[in-house]
Structure formats: C-alpha cells, structure tokens
Design a protein around this motif. Structure first.
Motif, PDB file in Angstrom:
ATOM      1  N   ALA A 179       0.824  -1.215   0.000  1.00 20.66           N
ATOM      2  CA  ALA A 179       0.000   0.000   0.000  1.00 20.66           C
ATOM      3  C   ALA A 179       0.858   1.266   0.000  1.00 20.66           C
ATOM      4  N   GLN A 180       2.163   1.120  -0.297  1.00 18.36           N
ATOM      5  CA  GLN A 180       3.069   2.259  -0.327  1.00 18.36           C
ATOM      6  C   GLN A 180       3.458   2.574  -1.780  1.00 18.36           C
ATOM      7  N   PRO A 181       3.620   3.857  -2.108  1.00 14.76           N
ATOM      8  CA  PRO A 181       3.987   4.222  -3.482  1.00 14.76           C
ATOM      9  C   PRO A 181       5.386   3.752  -3.836  1.00 14.76           C
ATOM     10  N   ILE A 182       5.543   3.267  -5.062  1.00 15.45           N
ATOM     11  CA  ILE A 182       6.842   2.782  -5.511  1.00 15.45           C
ATOM     12  C   ILE A 182       7.583   3.846  -6.327  1.00 15.45           C
ATOM     13  N   CYS A 183       6.998   5.026  -6.459  1.00 16.77           N
ATOM     14  CA  CYS A 183       7.686   6.163  -7.068  1.00 16.77           C
ATOM     15  C   CYS A 183       7.133   7.442  -6.442  1.00 16.77           C
ATOM     16  N   LEU A 184       7.721   8.572  -6.780  1.00 20.50           N
ATOM     17  CA  LEU A 184       7.377   9.818  -6.117  1.00 20.50           C
ATOM     18  C   LEU A 184       5.909  10.196  -6.290  1.00 20.50           C
ATOM     19  N   THR A 185       5.332  10.730  -5.235  1.00 17.30           N
ATOM     20  CA  THR A 185       4.019  11.358  -5.326  1.00 17.30           C
ATOM     21  C   THR A 185       4.206  12.791  -5.842  1.00 17.30           C
ATOM     22  N   PRO A 186       3.127  13.474  -6.220  1.00 14.80           N
ATOM     23  CA  PRO A 186       3.276  14.871  -6.678  1.00 14.80           C
ATOM     24  C   PRO A 186       3.992  15.748  -5.657  1.00 14.80           C
ATOM     25  N   GLU A 187       3.601  15.639  -4.405  1.00 14.81           N
ATOM     26  CA  GLU A 187       4.211  16.478  -3.370  1.00 14.81           C
ATOM     27  C   GLU A 187       5.682  16.128  -3.155  1.00 14.81           C
ATOM     28  N   GLN A 188       6.013  14.851  -3.203  1.00 12.10           N
ATOM     29  CA  GLN A 188       7.408  14.439  -3.046  1.00 12.10           C
ATOM     30  C   GLN A 188       8.260  14.930  -4.221  1.00 12.10           C
ATOM     31  N   ALA A 189       7.707  14.882  -5.425  1.00 15.90           N
ATOM     32  CA  ALA A 189       8.453  15.347  -6.592  1.00 15.90           C
ATOM     33  C   ALA A 189       8.774  16.833  -6.482  1.00 15.90           C
ATOM     34  N   VAL A 190       7.823  17.621  -6.026  1.00 16.40           N
ATOM     35  CA  VAL A 190       8.066  19.053  -5.848  1.00 16.40           C
ATOM     36  C   VAL A 190       9.155  19.268  -4.800  1.00 16.40           C
ATOM     37  N   SER A 191       9.074  18.543  -3.694  1.00 11.78           N
ATOM     38  CA  SER A 191      10.077  18.674  -2.648  1.00 11.78           C
ATOM     39  C   SER A 191      11.455  18.276  -3.164  1.00 11.78           C
ATOM     40  N   ALA A 192      11.544  17.186  -3.911  1.00  9.94           N
ATOM     41  CA  ALA A 192      12.820  16.749  -4.467  1.00  9.94           C
ATOM     42  C   ALA A 192      13.380  17.793  -5.425  1.00  9.94           C
ATOM     43  N   ALA A 193      12.530  18.345  -6.292  1.00  7.71           N
ATOM     44  CA  ALA A 193      12.990  19.364  -7.237  1.00  7.71           C
ATOM     45  C   ALA A 193      13.532  20.587  -6.509  1.00  7.71           C
ATOM     46  N   ALA A 194      12.870  20.974  -5.427  1.00  2.64           N
ATOM     47  CA  ALA A 194      13.328  22.126  -4.660  1.00  2.64           C
ATOM     48  C   ALA A 194      14.678  21.855  -4.010  1.00  2.64           C
ATOM     49  N   ILE A 195      14.841  20.669  -3.423  1.00  2.00           N
ATOM     50  CA  ILE A 195      16.118  20.319  -2.801  1.00  2.00           C
ATOM     51  C   ILE A 195      17.235  20.276  -3.841  1.00  2.00           C
ATOM     52  N   LEU A 196      16.933  19.756  -5.018  1.00  2.00           N
ATOM     53  CA  LEU A 196      17.930  19.659  -6.080  1.00  2.00           C
ATOM     54  C   LEU A 196      18.336  21.020  -6.630  1.00  2.00           C
ATOM     55  N   GLY A 197      17.593  22.061  -6.280  1.00  2.85           N
ATOM     56  CA  GLY A 197      17.875  23.381  -6.827  1.00  2.85           C
ATOM     57  C   GLY A 197      17.456  23.507  -8.273  1.00  2.85           C
ATOM     58  N   ALA A 198      16.407  22.794  -8.657  1.00  2.00           N
ATOM     59  CA  ALA A 198      15.937  22.823 -10.037  1.00  2.00           C
ATOM     60  C   ALA A 198      15.118  24.090 -10.292  1.00  2.00           C
ATOM     61  N   GLU A 199      15.418  24.764 -11.385  1.00  4.23           N
ATOM     62  CA  GLU A 199      14.612  25.917 -11.773  1.00  4.23           C
ATOM     63  C   GLU A 199      13.217  25.477 -12.208  1.00  4.23           C
ATOM     64  N   MET A 200      13.138  24.275 -12.773  1.00  2.00           N
ATOM     65  CA  MET A 200      11.890  23.822 -13.363  1.00  2.00           C
ATOM     66  C   MET A 200      11.692  22.334 -13.093  1.00  2.00           C
ATOM     67  N   LEU A 201      10.472  21.947 -12.748  1.00  2.00           N
ATOM     68  CA  LEU A 201      10.079  20.545 -12.640  1.00  2.00           C
ATOM     69  C   LEU A 201       9.256  20.182 -13.867  1.00  2.00           C
ATOM     70  N   ILE A 202       9.720  19.173 -14.593  1.00  2.00           N
ATOM     71  CA  ILE A 202       8.961  18.635 -15.727  1.00  2.00           C
ATOM     72  C   ILE A 202       8.504  17.236 -15.334  1.00  2.00           C
ATOM     73  N   PRO A 203       7.237  17.055 -14.976  1.00  2.00           N
ATOM     74  CA  PRO A 203       6.760  15.751 -14.503  1.00  2.00           C
ATOM     75  C   PRO A 203       6.783  14.703 -15.614  1.00  2.00           C
ATOM     76  N   ILE A 204       7.140  13.480 -15.239  1.00  2.00           N
ATOM     77  CA  ILE A 204       7.112  12.340 -16.145  1.00  2.00           C
ATOM     78  C   ILE A 204       6.437  11.174 -15.417  1.00  2.00           C
ATOM     79  N   HIS A 205       6.224  10.071 -16.160  1.00  2.00           N
ATOM     80  CA  HIS A 205       5.778   8.834 -15.515  1.00  2.00           C
ATOM     81  C   HIS A 205       4.404   9.015 -14.867  1.00  2.00           C
ATOM     82  N   TYR A 206       3.454   9.511 -15.643  1.00  2.00           N
ATOM     83  CA  TYR A 206       2.087   9.632 -15.137  1.00  2.00           C
ATOM     84  C   TYR A 206       1.131   9.712 -16.319  1.00  2.00           C
ATOM     85  N   GLY A 207      -0.121   9.409 -16.052  1.00  2.00           N
ATOM     86  CA  GLY A 207      -1.163   9.589 -17.055  1.00  2.00           C
ATOM     87  C   GLY A 207      -1.491   8.370 -17.886  1.00  2.00           C
TER      88      GLY A 207
END
Length: 246
Positions: A179-207
């Motif tokens: 019952a646990q996610p095997i990849c990043l959730t939307p909120e986790q992806a945003v947090s990871a992008a911020a920590i990485l110092g990314a100017e832009m997050l381009i989401p993949i692996h969804y839809g």
C-alpha cells in the motif's frame, strides 16, 4: 538545449547537433493494461546519437524499439550491474555505467550516473546531462530517498528536473502488497525538485497507466502538483511530443 517529452517517462534532449534519448519506449507493457494516452513509435521523434537508460523495467527499457529505430550499435548506457542483460537483448554497444562516473557522449555533451532508488529493489540510476551551458537530471521512476541533498551538493543546481509523479501502488502476484507508493508522489516530486535546486520541474511517468489493483496511480496529480509547486519551483506540464527550449 531543447527538450522533447516522449511517451511515459521518456525525454529527448538536443544540444547543438547532438541528440540523446532517456528511457525511450514505444509501448506500455501488457501487464499494466492498455495505455490511457497515445503511444508513438520511436521513429516519430527521429534518430538519436545515444540512449541513456535508468533501469531495465520494461516500461523504461524497450530494446526491440531501440534496435529497430536507432540500430543495434547505437551507444546505450545502462547501470553497470545489468549491462550483460542489455547486451543479451541484442544491443551491441552497451556501456555499463557506474554511479559517480561522467561519460563524454559527444559534441560537448556529458552524462553522469547519479544515485536513484527503485521502488521494488531493482538496480536503478539517475542521469545528469550537461550541454550548451545547461544541466538537467532525469531520475527514472525513483521513490523518495536520502540522496537528494548529496546530488544537489555534488552536481546541482539544475535547469530542469524530470521526476516521476504518479505515486503508483503495486499489487503483484506473489508479493505481499505494501500500500506504499513505488515512485514519487506529486508532493514528493516538488520537494525533491526544490532540494535539487531545479529551476523547473517537468513531470514524467504519469497519465498513461492506471490498472487497479495491479497498478494504481495516485489521484488528482495535476492539481496537487500545481498546489505544491506554488512558490517553490516552476512547473512545466509538457505533454508527450511537446518541446521546450531551455
């Protein structure tokens, strides 16, 4: 540097006259049901000079399509531990990549293998690509881990981060469900992008994939991304085939 989103988790990157593809696939595996979004043959996007693969799951590694479109001798970079498996799939120019190693791909473009953590315990790496004064990172279908800060300190900041966002939950035969996610959730992806110092997050692996109970995508991805990203990171919701110039 020009970015084009391929289906599912794939990205096509052009820097000058040199082009690479990361995790290019032409289909969604049957075990995950029918794709909910259009899939395109790789030839639709044109040739590439090299292929980078984060891991060998069959929704990220499509050796038949790579061979048919780019040729069996195209340079294909995969995690070192699974290089022989990639060669056994018919690819004749496989380079096994070690974490922390930088590879000169051509025309000033480099790729560095960085840590990534797979949701089912298989070997996986992230790819950092640099060229034309731009630096981007593709993290495959990673889940949340503790390497974000080390990656940021060693390689960051980044002009763009390609991160999975669908927080998928699996129920596979023979495995106890978590019952646990095997990849990043939307909120986790945003947090990871911020920590990485990314100017832009381009989401993949969804839809494209939602096939309960085997593969269940987290709900309301785009509004959750939009809400989480506000004030933290620029969000670019590229659809498959769309392009962006950095």
């Amino acid at each position: 540097m020009n970015i084009q989103r391929l289906p599912w988790a794939g990205i096509r990157i052009s820097s000058g006259d040199f082009t690479i593809a990361i995790d290019p696939v032409s289909r969604i595996p049957e075990k995950f049901g029918k794709s909910r979004e259009p899939m395109y043959p790789l030839e639709y996007f044109g040739k590439v000079d090299a292929v980078l693969v984060t891991h060998l799951h069959d929704d990220h590694f499509d050796p038949a399509a790579i061979t048919a479109t780019y040729g069996a001798s195209v340079p294909v970079y995969v995690p070192a531990e699974v290089a022989d498996t990639a060669r056994a799939a018919g690819l004749t120019n496989v380079i096994g990549a070690d974490v922390g190693t930088t590879y000169k791909l051509g025309n000033g473009v480099t790729a560095t293998a960085a840590p990534s953590v797979d949701g089912v315990g298989d070997v996986q790496i992230a790819w950092i690509v640099e060229g034309a004064d731009h630096r981007v990172i593709h993290c495959g279908d990673t889940l949340w881990h503790g390497y974000w800060w080390k990656i940021a300190q060693t390689y960051g900041p980044f002009h763009a981060a390609f991160l999975p966002v669908n927080g998928a939950v699996l129920e596979l035969p023979g495995r106890m469900p978590s019952a646990q996610p095997i990849c990043l959730t939307p909120e986790q992806a945003v947090s990871a992008a911020a920590i990485l110092g990314a100017e832009m997050l381009i989401p993949i692996h969804y839809g494209a994939v939602h096939y309960p109970p085997i593969y269940t995508e987290t709900p309301d991805i785009v509004p959750r991304l939009t809400a989480a990203a506000e004030g933290k990171v620029k969000l670019s919701l590229l659809k498959p085939t769309e392009t962006l110039a950095l």
